[in-house]
Design a protein around this motif. Sequence first.
Motif, PDB file in Angstrom:
ATOM      1  N   GLU A   7      -0.934 -18.156 -11.245  1.00  0.00           N
ATOM      2  CA  GLU A   7      -1.369 -17.456 -10.041  1.00  0.00           C
ATOM      3  C   GLU A   7      -1.913 -16.078 -10.400  1.00  0.00           C
ATOM      4  N   GLY A   8      -2.890 -15.634  -9.622  1.00  0.00           N
ATOM      5  CA  GLY A   8      -3.433 -14.301  -9.827  1.00  0.00           C
ATOM      6  C   GLY A   8      -2.472 -13.245  -9.299  1.00  0.00           C
ATOM      7  N   TYR A   9      -2.454 -12.092  -9.962  1.00  0.00           N
ATOM      8  CA  TYR A   9      -1.587 -10.984  -9.561  1.00  0.00           C
ATOM      9  C   TYR A   9      -2.419  -9.713  -9.466  1.00  0.00           C
ATOM     10  N   ALA A  10      -2.141  -8.918  -8.438  1.00  0.00           N
ATOM     11  CA  ALA A  10      -2.822  -7.635  -8.286  1.00  0.00           C
ATOM     12  C   ALA A  10      -1.853  -6.634  -7.676  1.00  0.00           C
ATOM     13  N   LEU A  11      -1.987  -5.384  -8.086  1.00  0.00           N
ATOM     14  CA  LEU A  11      -1.183  -4.298  -7.538  1.00  0.00           C
ATOM     15  C   LEU A  11      -2.131  -3.246  -7.007  1.00  0.00           C
ATOM     16  N   PHE A  12      -1.970  -2.875  -5.726  1.00  0.00           N
ATOM     17  CA  PHE A  12      -2.839  -1.914  -5.063  1.00  0.00           C
ATOM     18  C   PHE A  12      -2.068  -0.652  -4.704  1.00  0.00           C
ATOM     19  N   VAL A  18      -2.830 -15.414  -0.099  1.00  0.00           N
ATOM     20  CA  VAL A  18      -2.281 -14.192  -0.666  1.00  0.00           C
ATOM     21  C   VAL A  18      -0.898 -13.922  -0.088  1.00  0.00           C
ATOM     22  N   SER A  19       0.075 -13.744  -0.976  1.00  0.00           N
ATOM     23  CA  SER A  19       1.414 -13.307  -0.567  1.00  0.00           C
ATOM     24  C   SER A  19       1.518 -11.823  -0.871  1.00  0.00           C
ATOM     25  N   LEU A  20       1.653 -11.016   0.164  1.00  0.00           N
ATOM     26  CA  LEU A  20       1.673  -9.562   0.023  1.00  0.00           C
ATOM     27  C   LEU A  20       3.088  -9.029   0.209  1.00  0.00           C
ATOM     28  N   SER A  21       3.478  -8.123  -0.678  1.00  0.00           N
ATOM     29  CA  SER A  21       4.785  -7.470  -0.567  1.00  0.00           C
ATOM     30  C   SER A  21       4.597  -5.973  -0.747  1.00  0.00           C
ATOM     31  N   ALA A  22       5.278  -5.207   0.081  1.00  0.00           N
ATOM     32  CA  ALA A  22       5.192  -3.751  -0.007  1.00  0.00           C
ATOM     33  C   ALA A  22       6.259  -3.223  -0.961  1.00  0.00           C
ATOM     34  N   ASP A  46       9.170   3.750  -2.270  1.00  0.00           N
ATOM     35  CA  ASP A  46       9.859   4.702  -3.129  1.00  0.00           C
ATOM     36  C   ASP A  46      11.270   4.945  -2.596  1.00  0.00           C
ATOM     37  N   VAL A  47      12.003   5.882  -3.219  1.00  0.00           N
ATOM     38  CA  VAL A  47      13.397   6.128  -2.835  1.00  0.00           C
ATOM     39  C   VAL A  47      13.518   6.648  -1.405  1.00  0.00           C
ATOM     40  N   ASP A  48      12.435   7.213  -0.877  1.00  0.00           N
ATOM     41  CA  ASP A  48      12.454   7.733   0.493  1.00  0.00           C
ATOM     42  C   ASP A  48      12.020   6.697   1.521  1.00  0.00           C
ATOM     43  N   GLY A  49      11.745   5.481   1.059  1.00  0.00           N
ATOM     44  CA  GLY A  49      11.330   4.425   1.973  1.00  0.00           C
ATOM     45  C   GLY A  49       9.850   4.425   2.286  1.00  0.00           C
ATOM     46  N   GLN A  50       9.085   5.292   1.628  1.00  0.00           N
ATOM     47  CA  GLN A  50       7.640   5.332   1.848  1.00  0.00           C
ATOM     48  C   GLN A  50       6.951   4.258   1.007  1.00  0.00           C
ATOM     49  N   ILE A  51       6.072   3.499   1.640  1.00  0.00           N
ATOM     50  CA  ILE A  51       5.361   2.435   0.921  1.00  0.00           C
ATOM     51  C   ILE A  51       4.332   3.060  -0.007  1.00  0.00           C
ATOM     52  N   THR A  52       4.442   2.754  -1.282  1.00  0.00           N
ATOM     53  CA  THR A  52       3.561   3.353  -2.284  1.00  0.00           C
ATOM     54  C   THR A  52       2.522   2.378  -2.819  1.00  0.00           C
ATOM     55  N   SER A  53       2.863   1.115  -2.894  1.00  0.00           N
ATOM     56  CA  SER A  53       1.934   0.139  -3.456  1.00  0.00           C
ATOM     57  C   SER A  53       2.138  -1.225  -2.808  1.00  0.00           C
ATOM     58  N   ILE A  54       1.132  -2.068  -2.981  1.00  0.00           N
ATOM     59  CA  ILE A  54       1.152  -3.413  -2.430  1.00  0.00           C
ATOM     60  C   ILE A  54       1.027  -4.410  -3.574  1.00  0.00           C
ATOM     61  N   PHE A  55       1.988  -5.312  -3.658  1.00  0.00           N
ATOM     62  CA  PHE A  55       2.017  -6.352  -4.678  1.00  0.00           C
ATOM     63  C   PHE A  55       1.441  -7.625  -4.066  1.00  0.00           C
ATOM     64  N   ALA A  56       0.488  -8.240  -4.755  1.00  0.00           N
ATOM     65  CA  ALA A  56      -0.172  -9.426  -4.209  1.00  0.00           C
ATOM     66  C   ALA A  56      -0.186 -10.556  -5.230  1.00  0.00           C
ATOM     67  N   LEU A  57       0.214 -11.749  -4.788  1.00  0.00           N
ATOM     68  CA  LEU A  57       0.074 -12.970  -5.580  1.00  0.00           C
ATOM     69  C   LEU A  57      -0.992 -13.832  -4.903  1.00  0.00           C
ATOM     70  N   LEU A  58      -1.978 -14.284  -5.679  1.00  0.00           N
ATOM     71  CA  LEU A  58      -3.124 -14.993  -5.119  1.00  0.00           C
ATOM     72  C   LEU A  58      -3.213 -16.395  -5.699  1.00  0.00           C
ATOM     73  N   ARG A 108       5.630 -10.465 -18.816  1.00  0.00           N
ATOM     74  CA  ARG A 108       5.299 -11.702 -19.537  1.00  0.00           C
ATOM     75  C   ARG A 108       5.051 -12.844 -18.571  1.00  0.00           C
ATOM     76  N   VAL A 109       5.864 -12.893 -17.493  1.00  0.00           N
ATOM     77  CA  VAL A 109       5.666 -13.940 -16.484  1.00  0.00           C
ATOM     78  C   VAL A 109       4.302 -13.793 -15.829  1.00  0.00           C
ATOM     79  N   LEU A 110       3.964 -12.553 -15.453  1.00  0.00           N
ATOM     80  CA  LEU A 110       2.682 -12.313 -14.791  1.00  0.00           C
ATOM     81  C   LEU A 110       1.512 -12.603 -15.723  1.00  0.00           C
ATOM     82  N   GLU A 111       1.683 -12.247 -17.004  1.00  0.00           N
ATOM     83  CA  GLU A 111       0.595 -12.444 -17.957  1.00  0.00           C
ATOM     84  C   GLU A 111       0.326 -13.922 -18.196  1.00  0.00           C
ATOM     85  N   THR A 112       1.364 -14.754 -18.097  1.00  0.00           N
ATOM     86  CA  THR A 112       1.208 -16.180 -18.390  1.00  0.00           C
ATOM     87  C   THR A 112       1.154 -17.037 -17.125  1.00  0.00           C
ATOM     88  N   ALA A 113       1.284 -16.402 -15.952  1.00  0.00           N
ATOM     89  CA  ALA A 113       1.316 -17.160 -14.694  1.00  0.00           C
ATOM     90  C   ALA A 113      -0.041 -17.766 -14.380  1.00  0.00           C
TER      91      ALA A 113
END
Length: 421
Positions: free
Chosen positions: A140-145, A218-222, A225-237, A133-138
């Motif tokens: 700032e732009g949001y993207a998940l890669f 762009v603020s990027l956050s990795a 997963d549970v094994d510490g492998q980066i699976t996706s990138i969260f971006a606020l624009l 809900r926060v992302l939908e009404t924010a």
Amino acid sequence: MNADNPAAALLAEMARLSPQPLLAIEADSGAILALNQLARDTLGLPNAAPALRDLFDNPSLARQFLLIARNNGFIRQFEARLNLAGGQRVWVLLAARLVDLDGKSALIVSFTDIHERHLVEEALRESEQRHRRVLETANEGYALFDARSGELLDVNPALCELLNYPREQLLRMRPDAVLTEDSMAKLFEQRERWGSAASRKLELGMRRAGGERITVEVSLSAVSDVDGQITSIFALLSDITSRKLNEERVLYLAFYDTLTALPNRFLFSEHIEQALRQQARQGKALALLFIDLDDFKRVNDTLGHDAGDELLKVIAKRLLSCVRASDTVSRQGGDEFMVLLANLNGEADAVQVAEKMLATLDAPIELDGQQVSVRASIGIALCPEHGNSATQLRRHADIAMYQAKFDGKHRYAVYRPASED
């Protein structure tokens, strides 16, 4: 159940020793036929056991449970909330199998307490919903890669509005369709370094639908997963186009003349210092030309200051046409200009440029329907012959310029030590 029946007795003993709560339920009515002590203790039941529908927090789920079990003959997992004695309710995971007990269809039911897990999952779902809900009404732009493929997995309405694309179309597009080429290179460079930093901030250029270029922070956050492998990138624009334009405007005003777009005194001084350091390393000559327009005040007095400003713009363009891209032409203020010529072979190169400038400036210019001729006096000082510092070269070029005026104007003069006598 028949106590004389060995099979029934064995079943009862197994139920008593089972590490799981067990119930025997009449398949049609849902009446509880028997239950082991663990089930009785877990549910907090008195000696008289209620029907299954009374145990279920939702009676319709009890009917659904019985129907599925009778039709399939078993249930592996069925999540429900049961009523305990004292009014407490807990979430359990039920399993059942249809059996024959003394000629009756019965269900052997076991259950596992999942109350804590369910509360955690429910809290997580609520957190995700709030997050959504926060992302939908924010604003700032949001993207998940996807971290591996770079595929765009999710966006919010603010990003769709920012880039002027509908959500479905944006999700189908590759990053290079909305990112500028230099920003794509910058983003790939960041991907290579995710292991050393979980989050970072950078500025990227993007293209909106229709081709308009914008700048975003762009603020990027990795996300791992549970094994510490980066699976996706969260971006606020955040759109910082206006801010960048204002910053560029402030920088422009700090370093450039607003009328002619030439470097101002401050930036010109920086260029001189750089050229002097290069001259000290490489030994090539450099020259400073001081240009003062002759009788420019007469143009302002006769045609007005607007015409004088237009004339200065034309003069700036003509001076630029006489030098190389590596040289610097600067307006020092009023009708004074300075030119820095680097990497020269000697005095003859500087003289050649000065002669070219005088000839170029001499060509008539039309202002308000009148033909105007521009005359100028040019003073030349060379490094290292006439000084090794910006202060010395400025002073000696100024002296040479006044010598040119004294000699009749619209000419050049090279600094000679005797000129200071």
